[in-house]
Motif scaffolding. Structure first.
Motif, short mmCIF file in Angstrom:
data_model
loop_
_atom_site.label_atom_id
_atom_site.label_comp_id
_atom_site.label_asym_id
_atom_site.label_seq_id
_atom_site.Cartn_x
_atom_site.Cartn_y
_atom_site.Cartn_z
N ILE A 7 -51.16 -43.67 13.31
CA ILE A 7 -52.55 -43.88 13.74
C ILE A 7 -52.65 -43.82 15.25
N ASP A 8 -51.65 -44.33 15.96
CA ASP A 8 -51.66 -44.29 17.42
C ASP A 8 -51.64 -42.87 17.97
N ARG A 9 -51.14 -41.93 17.18
CA ARG A 9 -51.10 -40.52 17.62
C ARG A 9 -52.46 -39.83 17.51
N LEU A 10 -53.40 -40.45 16.80
CA LEU A 10 -54.72 -39.87 16.65
C LEU A 10 -55.55 -40.05 17.92
N ILE A 11 -56.52 -39.15 18.11
CA ILE A 11 -57.44 -39.33 19.23
C ILE A 11 -58.39 -40.47 18.88
N PRO A 12 -59.01 -41.10 19.87
CA PRO A 12 -59.87 -42.27 19.60
C PRO A 12 -60.95 -42.04 18.54
N GLU A 13 -61.59 -40.89 18.55
CA GLU A 13 -62.63 -40.62 17.55
C GLU A 13 -62.05 -40.65 16.13
N GLU A 14 -60.88 -40.08 15.97
CA GLU A 14 -60.23 -40.06 14.65
C GLU A 14 -59.81 -41.47 14.23
N LYS A 15 -59.32 -42.24 15.18
CA LYS A 15 -58.93 -43.62 14.88
C LYS A 15 -60.10 -44.41 14.35
N SER A 16 -61.29 -44.17 14.90
CA SER A 16 -62.46 -44.94 14.48
C SER A 16 -62.75 -44.75 12.99
N TYR A 17 -62.56 -43.54 12.47
CA TYR A 17 -62.79 -43.31 11.04
C TYR A 17 -61.81 -44.13 10.20
N ILE A 18 -60.55 -44.12 10.59
CA ILE A 18 -59.53 -44.85 9.84
C ILE A 18 -59.77 -46.35 9.92
N ILE A 19 -60.08 -46.83 11.09
CA ILE A 19 -60.34 -48.26 11.28
C ILE A 19 -61.54 -48.71 10.45
N LEU A 20 -62.62 -47.94 10.52
CA LEU A 20 -63.82 -48.31 9.77
C LEU A 20 -63.59 -48.28 8.26
N LYS A 21 -62.82 -47.33 7.79
CA LYS A 21 -62.60 -47.19 6.35
C LYS A 21 -61.59 -48.21 5.82
N PHE A 22 -60.44 -48.34 6.48
CA PHE A 22 -59.36 -49.17 5.95
C PHE A 22 -59.37 -50.61 6.43
N PHE A 23 -59.67 -50.81 7.71
CA PHE A 23 -59.56 -52.15 8.26
C PHE A 23 -60.87 -52.93 8.20
N VAL A 24 -62.00 -52.23 8.34
CA VAL A 24 -63.30 -52.88 8.24
C VAL A 24 -63.85 -52.77 6.82
N ASP A 25 -63.28 -51.85 6.04
CA ASP A 25 -63.62 -51.66 4.63
C ASP A 25 -65.07 -51.23 4.41
N LEU A 26 -65.52 -50.27 5.23
CA LEU A 26 -66.86 -49.73 5.07
C LEU A 26 -66.84 -48.55 4.11
N SER A 27 -67.95 -48.33 3.44
CA SER A 27 -68.10 -47.16 2.58
C SER A 27 -68.41 -45.94 3.45
N PHE A 28 -68.34 -44.76 2.85
CA PHE A 28 -68.68 -43.55 3.60
C PHE A 28 -70.13 -43.61 4.08
N LYS A 29 -70.99 -44.13 3.24
CA LYS A 29 -72.41 -44.24 3.63
C LYS A 29 -72.57 -45.17 4.83
N GLU A 30 -71.88 -46.31 4.81
CA GLU A 30 -71.97 -47.26 5.92
C GLU A 30 -71.40 -46.65 7.20
#
Length: 62
Positions: A7-30
């Motif tokens: 994950i650290d190798r990803l650019i910040p924009e890409e990290k945000s998708y992973i963080i929002l999906k896995f760590f914050v547990d948001l749906s795609f719609k959210e």
């Protein structure tokens, strides 16, 4: 290589998708609402990022 290193190798924009999906547990719609983009764009980018993470993790095993 573990998941956090990959994950650290990803650019910040890409990290945000992973963080929002896995760590914050948001749906795609959210996520689409948070980022003000369409849900289909979120899904496309998310799955592209997952492929990239998979490559990083496989490279790390060698």
């Amino acid at each position: 290589m573990d998941l956090y290193d990959a994950i650290d190798r990803l650019i910040p924009e890409e990290k945000s998708y992973i963080i929002l999906k896995f760590f914050v547990d948001l749906s795609f719609k959210e996520i689409s609402e948070v980022l003000s983009i369409s849900e289909s764009t979120v899904k496309t980018r998310y799955y592209r990022i997952l492929k990239k993470l998979k490559v990083y993790l496989i490279e790390g095993e060698v």
